[in-house]
Scaffold this active site. Structure first.
Site, short mmCIF file in Angstrom:
data_model
loop_
_atom_site.label_atom_id
_atom_site.label_comp_id
_atom_site.label_asym_id
_atom_site.label_seq_id
_atom_site.Cartn_x
_atom_site.Cartn_y
_atom_site.Cartn_z
N SER A 106 0.82 -1.22 0.00
CA SER A 106 0.00 0.00 0.00
C SER A 106 0.84 1.26 0.00
O SER A 106 1.92 1.31 0.59
CB SER A 106 -0.89 -0.01 1.25
OG SER A 106 -1.43 1.27 1.48
N THR A 114 -5.89 2.34 -7.07
CA THR A 114 -7.17 2.18 -6.37
C THR A 114 -8.12 3.28 -6.85
O THR A 114 -7.80 4.46 -6.75
CB THR A 114 -6.95 2.22 -4.84
OG1 THR A 114 -6.09 1.13 -4.51
CG2 THR A 114 -8.27 2.08 -4.09
N HIS A 169 -13.32 -2.70 -1.52
CA HIS A 169 -12.43 -2.20 -0.47
C HIS A 169 -12.75 -2.86 0.88
O HIS A 169 -12.66 -2.22 1.93
CB HIS A 169 -12.58 -0.67 -0.37
CG HIS A 169 -11.31 0.08 -0.11
ND1 HIS A 169 -10.70 0.88 -1.06
CD2 HIS A 169 -10.55 0.18 1.01
CE1 HIS A 169 -9.62 1.44 -0.53
NE2 HIS A 169 -9.49 1.03 0.73
N ASP A 177 -11.14 -9.41 -4.43
CA ASP A 177 -10.93 -9.48 -2.98
C ASP A 177 -12.20 -9.10 -2.24
O ASP A 177 -13.14 -8.57 -2.82
CB ASP A 177 -9.70 -8.68 -2.51
CG ASP A 177 -9.89 -7.17 -2.42
OD1 ASP A 177 -11.02 -6.67 -2.47
OD2 ASP A 177 -8.86 -6.49 -2.27
N GLY A 178 -12.24 -9.45 -0.94
CA GLY A 178 -13.39 -9.14 -0.10
C GLY A 178 -14.03 -10.41 0.42
O GLY A 178 -14.66 -11.16 -0.33
N GLY A 179 -13.86 -10.67 1.72
CA GLY A 179 -14.57 -11.77 2.37
C GLY A 179 -13.99 -13.15 2.17
O GLY A 179 -14.62 -14.14 2.56
N ILE A 180 -12.79 -13.25 1.62
CA ILE A 180 -12.17 -14.58 1.47
C ILE A 180 -11.70 -15.06 2.84
O ILE A 180 -10.80 -14.47 3.44
CB ILE A 180 -10.95 -14.51 0.49
CG1 ILE A 180 -11.38 -14.10 -0.91
CG2 ILE A 180 -10.18 -15.84 0.51
CD1 ILE A 180 -11.96 -15.17 -1.78
N ARG A 212 -15.27 -0.93 3.00
CA ARG A 212 -14.79 0.24 3.74
C ARG A 212 -15.04 1.54 3.01
O ARG A 212 -14.75 2.62 3.52
CB ARG A 212 -13.28 0.10 4.02
CG ARG A 212 -12.97 -1.01 5.00
CD ARG A 212 -11.52 -1.42 4.95
NE ARG A 212 -10.59 -0.49 5.57
CZ ARG A 212 -10.32 -0.46 6.88
NH1 ARG A 212 -10.93 -1.30 7.69
NH2 ARG A 212 -9.44 0.38 7.36
N GLY A 230 -7.39 -9.71 2.56
CA GLY A 230 -7.09 -8.50 3.33
C GLY A 230 -6.94 -8.77 4.81
O GLY A 230 -5.92 -9.28 5.29
N LEU A 255 -1.17 2.23 -5.63
CA LEU A 255 -1.04 3.69 -5.67
C LEU A 255 -2.36 4.37 -5.35
O LEU A 255 -3.39 4.09 -5.96
CB LEU A 255 -0.59 4.09 -7.09
CG LEU A 255 -0.37 5.58 -7.34
CD1 LEU A 255 0.84 6.09 -6.56
CD2 LEU A 255 -0.18 5.84 -8.83
N TYR A 256 -2.29 5.25 -4.37
CA TYR A 256 -3.35 6.24 -4.20
C TYR A 256 -2.85 7.50 -4.90
O TYR A 256 -1.76 7.98 -4.56
CB TYR A 256 -3.59 6.57 -2.73
CG TYR A 256 -4.47 5.59 -1.97
CD1 TYR A 256 -5.70 5.19 -2.48
CD2 TYR A 256 -4.07 5.12 -0.73
CE1 TYR A 256 -6.51 4.31 -1.75
CE2 TYR A 256 -4.89 4.24 -0.01
CZ TYR A 256 -6.11 3.86 -0.53
OH TYR A 256 -6.91 3.00 0.18
N LYS A 315 -8.02 -1.25 -9.13
CA LYS A 315 -8.60 -1.91 -7.96
C LYS A 315 -9.83 -1.14 -7.50
O LYS A 315 -9.75 0.07 -7.25
CB LYS A 315 -7.59 -1.97 -6.83
CG LYS A 315 -8.15 -2.47 -5.49
CD LYS A 315 -7.05 -2.63 -4.45
CE LYS A 315 -7.57 -3.24 -3.17
NZ LYS A 315 -8.30 -2.30 -2.33
C1 FMN Z 1 -6.84 -2.07 7.61
C2 FMN Z 1 -7.08 -1.99 6.13
C3 FMN Z 1 -6.33 -1.10 5.38
C4 FMN Z 1 -6.55 -1.01 4.00
N1 FMN Z 1 -5.75 -0.17 3.28
C5 FMN Z 1 -5.89 -0.14 1.93
C6 FMN Z 1 -5.00 0.66 1.16
O1 FMN Z 1 -4.10 1.32 1.67
N2 FMN Z 1 -5.19 0.65 -0.20
C7 FMN Z 1 -6.16 -0.08 -0.80
O2 FMN Z 1 -6.28 -0.04 -2.02
N3 FMN Z 1 -7.00 -0.86 -0.08
C8 FMN Z 1 -6.88 -0.91 1.26
N4 FMN Z 1 -7.70 -1.74 2.00
C9 FMN Z 1 -8.66 -2.63 1.30
C10 FMN Z 1 -7.98 -3.98 0.96
O3 FMN Z 1 -7.05 -3.84 -0.07
C11 FMN Z 1 -9.00 -5.02 0.48
O4 FMN Z 1 -9.73 -4.48 -0.61
C12 FMN Z 1 -9.97 -5.55 1.53
O5 FMN Z 1 -9.37 -5.56 2.82
C13 FMN Z 1 -10.40 -6.96 1.15
O6 FMN Z 1 -11.41 -7.43 1.99
P1 FMN Z 1 -11.13 -8.44 3.23
O7 FMN Z 1 -10.49 -7.61 4.30
O8 FMN Z 1 -12.50 -8.88 3.56
O9 FMN Z 1 -10.26 -9.56 2.74
C14 FMN Z 1 -7.53 -1.82 3.38
C15 FMN Z 1 -8.27 -2.72 4.16
C16 FMN Z 1 -8.07 -2.82 5.51
C17 FMN Z 1 -8.86 -3.81 6.31
#
Ligand code: FMN
Length: 345
Positions: free
Chosen positions: A106, A155, A241, A272-275, A244, A295, A128-129, A217
């Site tokens: 990240s 992202t 995300h 990604d998400g929920g794996i 989030r 994640g 990259l943000y 992403k």
């Molecule tokens: C604590 C935390 C920090 C994260 N920081 C970033 C980040 O810096 N950049 C980004 O693209 N996604 C970020 N994400 C999203 C993750 O890349 C990912 O999309 C997500 O956590 C996947 O879902 P999961 O946690 O259910 O596996 C973050 C997620 C969490 C939980």
């Protein structure tokens, strides 16, 4: 006793982490509906196994944008691993290398991208943000290129930060580890680090800036996936995300098939998400993902037991995936198809 599945790491992490750090990691936005659905939606899909195929073991090895990985379970980019463990991303990246997989690093890491790549033994992508300062983004891309990162993951779901209420309640008590070393040597005023509302022109700009492959992403809509391909993107990470950003959007696994259809093989598609289980990975691969990213469970492992914990989380998912493939009569991750998955009635 050592955890026997990924979910058991969640409770251990909660005990190990500072309460404000735990709030930050575990939060989703709004009512956290999307976050919950990411996980629950896998339960709505059933695996229809095949039998008598002589499958006694399964091959998990694959490639992502040309990089060989031992299995298709990769690490999502997440900020500030230092909240989970003092070694931060350096521990996570060693775990990734030892587990034979790839990590996406990240922009908001607690260690510098150079330090992280120095600890790596496997392939890395840089997430990259693009903040308001485009010069800052360009400098980060150059640094990622020189440090040997193999792709840029832009992202695109974050024109502003989601409202994570658990985190809002405790923000002022966040521990001091929450600083971003990658940004240390960047002498920019605070407001330049605010998120920017990007357009497809920014994608074109990024494409022209670097020869590294570009992954977007945070795509959920099939039309955006088709546009991404038209704009020269080589990978699409179907993601909300981790619930989030915008609450109320579909679970990633629900959005996957339409994106795969829209892309039509012109780019690699990931999810990604929920794996949380090897069977989740199997379902996503069957529905057309080339690989999945994980994640929060990585941070759970890291918080509970450092590098070994993060590695164990990856190994649990890998072993569950291999077992699920054998039990479903599937010898190879490359030959899974959507017929393997049925929607529960
Ligand atoms: C604590 C935390 C920090 C994260 N920081 C970033 C980040 O810096 N950049 C980004 O693209 N996604 C970020 N994400 C999203 C993750 O890349 C990912 O999309 C997500 O956590 C996947 O879902 P999961 O946690 O259910 O596996 C973050 C997620 C969490 C939980």
């Amino acid at each position: 006793m050592e955890p026997v599945n990924v979910r058991e790491y969640e409770a251990l992490a909660r005990e190990a982490m500072h309460p404000a750090a735990w709030a930050y990691v575990s939060a989703g936005s709004g009512d956290e509906t999307t976050m919950r659905n990411n996980d629950a939606a896998f339960g709505q899909l059933e695996i229809m196994p095949r039998v008598l195929r002589g499958v006694g073991s399964a091959s998990l090895s694959t490639t992502v944008l040309g990089a060989v990985v031992e299995h298709p379970i990769l690490i999502s980019p997440m900020g500030v691993h230092g909240l989970a463990h003092p070694d931060g991303e350096c521990a996570t990246v060693r775990a990734a290398g030892n587990a034979g997989t790839l990590m996406a690093v990240s922009t908001a890491s607690s260690r510098s991208l150079e330090e992280i790549s120095a600890s790596a033994t496997g392939p890395l992508w840089f997430q990259l943000y693009v903040y308001r300062s485009r010069q800052f983004a360009e400098r980060l891309v150059r640094r990622a290129e020189s440090a040997g990162y193999r792709a840029i993951v832009l992202t695109v779901d974050s024109p502003r930060w989601g409202r994570k209420e658990r985190s809002m309640r405790v923000a002022e008590t966040l521990p001091p580890e929450l600083d971003y070393s990658s940004l240390d040597d960047e002498d920019l005023p605070e407001e330049e680090f605010e998120p920017a509302a990007l357009t497809w022109d920014d994608v074109d700009w990024l494409r022209s800036l670097t020869d590294l492959p570009l992954v977007l992403k945070g795509i959920l809509h099939p039309d955006d996936a088709a546009l991404a391909v038209e704009h020269g993107v080589t990978g699409i990470l179907v993601s909300n995300h981790g619930g989030r950003q915008l609450d109320g959007v579909p679970a990633s696994i629900e959005a996957l098939s339409n994106v795969v259809d829209a892309v039509g093989g012109r780019a690699e598609v990931y999810l990604d998400g929920g794996i949380r289980r090897g069977t989740d990975v199997l379902k996503a691969l069957a529905l057309g993902a080339k690989a999945v990213f994980v994640g929060r469970p990585i941070l759970w492992g890291l918080a509970a037991n450092g590098e070994a914990g993060a590695r164990h989380v990856l190994e649990l998912l890998r072993d569950e995936l291999e077992a699920a493939m054998v039990l479903a009569g599937q010898p190879d991750v490359a030959t899974l198809d959507p017929d393997l998955v049925m929607r529960r009635h």
